[in-house]
Design a protein around this motif. Structure first.
Motif, short mmCIF file in Angstrom:
data_model
loop_
_atom_site.label_atom_id
_atom_site.label_comp_id
_atom_site.label_asym_id
_atom_site.label_seq_id
_atom_site.Cartn_x
_atom_site.Cartn_y
_atom_site.Cartn_z
N VAL A 90 0.79 -1.20 -0.29
CA VAL A 90 -0.06 0.23 0.07
C VAL A 90 0.87 1.31 0.14
CG1 VAL A 90 -1.68 1.38 1.27
CG2 VAL A 90 -1.75 -1.22 1.08
N LEU A 91 0.60 2.23 -0.84
CA LEU A 91 1.18 3.54 -1.00
C LEU A 91 0.19 4.62 -0.75
CD1 LEU A 91 3.45 5.70 -1.50
CD2 LEU A 91 3.05 5.14 -3.78
N VAL A 92 0.26 5.24 0.32
CA VAL A 92 -0.58 6.65 0.61
C VAL A 92 0.26 7.75 0.43
CG1 VAL A 92 -2.02 7.62 2.20
CG2 VAL A 92 -2.04 4.95 1.94
N ASN A 93 -0.08 8.68 -0.81
CA ASN A 93 0.49 9.94 -1.00
C ASN A 93 -0.36 11.03 -0.32
OD1 ASN A 93 2.66 9.33 -2.78
ND2 ASN A 93 1.43 8.52 -4.26
N ASN A 94 0.12 11.36 0.98
CA ASN A 94 -0.60 12.17 1.82
C ASN A 94 -0.01 13.52 1.76
OD1 ASN A 94 -2.22 12.99 3.98
ND2 ASN A 94 -0.44 13.01 4.97
N ALA A 95 1.41 13.45 1.85
CA ALA A 95 2.38 14.75 2.21
C ALA A 95 1.68 15.70 1.14
CB ALA A 95 3.75 14.41 1.91
N VAL A 141 -3.34 5.08 -2.80
CA VAL A 141 -4.48 6.18 -2.28
C VAL A 141 -3.85 7.57 -2.06
CG1 VAL A 141 -6.13 6.76 -0.75
CG2 VAL A 141 -5.63 4.24 -0.99
N ASN A 142 -4.30 8.47 -3.07
CA ASN A 142 -3.75 9.74 -3.08
C ASN A 142 -4.68 10.83 -2.16
OD1 ASN A 142 -1.69 8.99 -4.78
ND2 ASN A 142 -3.07 8.92 -6.58
N VAL A 143 -4.42 11.57 -1.42
CA VAL A 143 -5.06 12.32 -0.72
C VAL A 143 -5.09 13.73 -1.25
CG1 VAL A 143 -5.31 13.65 1.49
CG2 VAL A 143 -4.50 11.47 1.64
N SER A 144 -6.46 13.99 -1.61
CA SER A 144 -6.69 15.27 -2.64
C SER A 144 -7.50 16.17 -1.72
CB SER A 144 -7.53 14.96 -3.97
OG SER A 144 -8.02 16.03 -4.52
N ASN A 166 -6.07 14.26 -8.93
CA ASN A 166 -7.25 13.58 -9.39
C ASN A 166 -7.07 12.93 -10.51
OD1 ASN A 166 -8.50 14.52 -6.87
ND2 ASN A 166 -9.80 15.89 -7.72
N THR A 167 -6.76 13.78 -11.55
CA THR A 167 -6.36 13.46 -12.84
C THR A 167 -5.07 12.27 -12.78
OG1 THR A 167 -6.82 15.27 -13.84
CG2 THR A 167 -5.53 13.82 -15.07
N PHE A 168 -4.41 12.28 -12.01
CA PHE A 168 -3.17 11.51 -11.80
C PHE A 168 -3.69 9.97 -11.33
CE2 PHE A 168 0.48 10.05 -8.82
CZ PHE A 168 1.07 9.35 -9.84
N SER A 169 -4.63 10.06 -10.47
CA SER A 169 -5.15 8.75 -9.78
C SER A 169 -5.82 8.16 -10.86
CB SER A 169 -6.08 9.15 -8.73
OG SER A 169 -5.50 10.05 -7.74
N ALA A 178 -4.00 -3.78 -14.85
CA ALA A 178 -3.61 -5.02 -15.29
C ALA A 178 -2.76 -5.77 -14.38
CB ALA A 178 -2.66 -5.02 -16.47
N ARG A 179 -2.25 -5.16 -13.43
CA ARG A 179 -1.39 -5.77 -12.25
C ARG A 179 -2.21 -5.87 -11.14
NH1 ARG A 179 3.75 -2.51 -11.02
NH2 ARG A 179 3.83 -4.23 -9.37
N GLY A 180 -3.40 -5.79 -11.16
CA GLY A 180 -4.46 -5.98 -10.09
C GLY A 180 -4.10 -4.58 -8.94
N ILE A 181 -3.67 -3.81 -9.47
CA ILE A 181 -3.37 -2.52 -8.57
C ILE A 181 -4.60 -1.62 -8.55
CG2 ILE A 181 -1.98 -0.46 -7.84
CD1 ILE A 181 0.54 -2.38 -9.00
N THR A 182 -5.16 -1.32 -7.48
CA THR A 182 -5.94 -0.35 -7.53
C THR A 182 -5.62 1.17 -7.23
OG1 THR A 182 -6.90 -0.60 -5.38
CG2 THR A 182 -7.98 -1.97 -6.84
N VAL A 183 -6.17 2.32 -7.65
CA VAL A 183 -5.64 3.38 -7.53
C VAL A 183 -6.83 4.29 -7.27
CG1 VAL A 183 -4.22 5.46 -8.26
CG2 VAL A 183 -3.77 3.22 -8.86
N ASN A 184 -6.94 5.06 -6.22
CA ASN A 184 -8.16 6.07 -5.89
C ASN A 184 -7.48 7.26 -5.13
OD1 ASN A 184 -10.52 4.15 -6.59
ND2 ASN A 184 -9.36 2.96 -5.27
#
Length: 265
Positions: A90-95, A141-144, A166-169, A178-184
């Protein structure tokens, strides 16, 4: 989430700390990132370990040359020290930085560049440099911010950075699916973090005004946002991807029944 590893950027306080603690409570080993607040990151780690979780701090200033490489090198070293297999689930981009952000009238190129360097460029390259470390079936998960769906001149440049997130996500979800990775992306509203809480305490009328923005009639807490992130990061969130999810308590939906619009002159 037992047996998983999560990296949460900007986890030395506020929403980032709440996310780190929540994921740790679910069983994930947390890499607690900080830019300059090392003592805050160690406090996050202490709170996690005292609650029975596992975490370690990783320092890397974002928004400067080589930031993503230094961050991942610190994560790699921290995992190696603990005998944990390399990579994260899990990667959370919050900073991010915000505060008194440049407006159309006040913006200077240096301020604008710093805002985009930390809020947009850094997460982009953190993903680019870390995508091979992110395990198949993982989560980003990216914090917008809810500021992206309303017009607030005082937060124009900041909202622009979060619009980019948002666009990046959405695009990243398409690329990594395709790798089964979800991004939100998750969009908090005004939240009672340590900094904002002091701000509210000094200006009770401001707290009342912000409370009135949500039909739920309260200010958001960091844990409100962390719970949404935890769902998306968990196995339960496996079928949600490419979404920008409002986690603002319904802020700015419109006028409440009986409230009506403000008087005009």
């Amino acid at each position: 989430m037992d047996g998983t590893t999560s990296l949460v950027t900007g986890a030395s306080r506020g929403i980032g700390r709440a996310i780190a603690k929540r994921l740790a409570a679910d069983g994930s080993l947390i890499a607690v990132h900080y830019g300059t607040n090392g003592s805050g990151a160690e406090e996050t780690v202490a709170q996690i370990t005292e609650a029975g979780g596992a975490a370690f701090a990783v320092g890397a200033q974002l928004g400067v040359a080589g930031d993503a490489d230094r961050l991942w090198a610190a994560v790699d070293a921290g995992l190696a020290e603990r005998g944990v297999r390399p990579g994260v689930d899990v990667l959370v981009n919050n900073a991010a930085i915000g505060g008194a952000t440049p407006t159309l009238a006040t913006a200077r190129p240096d301020d604008f560049d710093e805002l985009f360097a930390i809020n947009v460029k850094a997460p982009f390259f953190v993903v680019q440099r870390g995508v091979d470390r992110l395990r198949d079936g993982g989560r980003i998960v990216n914090v917008s911010s809810v500021a992206t769906r309303i017009a607030i001149p005082d937060t124009l440049a900041y909202a622009m950075t979060k619009g980019a997130i948002n666009t990046f996500s959405v695009t990243l979800a398409q690329e990594l699916g395709a790798r089964g990775i979800t991004v939100n992306a998750v969009m908090p509203g005004t939240t009672a973090t340590e900094v904002n809480a002091a701000w509210f305490d000094a200006q009770p009328a401001l707290r009342e005004a912000v409370t009135g923005l949500s039909p739920l009639r309260r200010v958001g807490e960091p844990e409100d946002v962390a719970d949404v992130v935890a769902f998306l990061a968990s196995p339960a969130g496996r079928w949600v991807s490419g979404q920008v999810i409002d986690a603002s308590g319904g802020a700015h939906l419109g006028f409440s029944v009986g409230q009506g619009p403000p008087e005009t002159v």
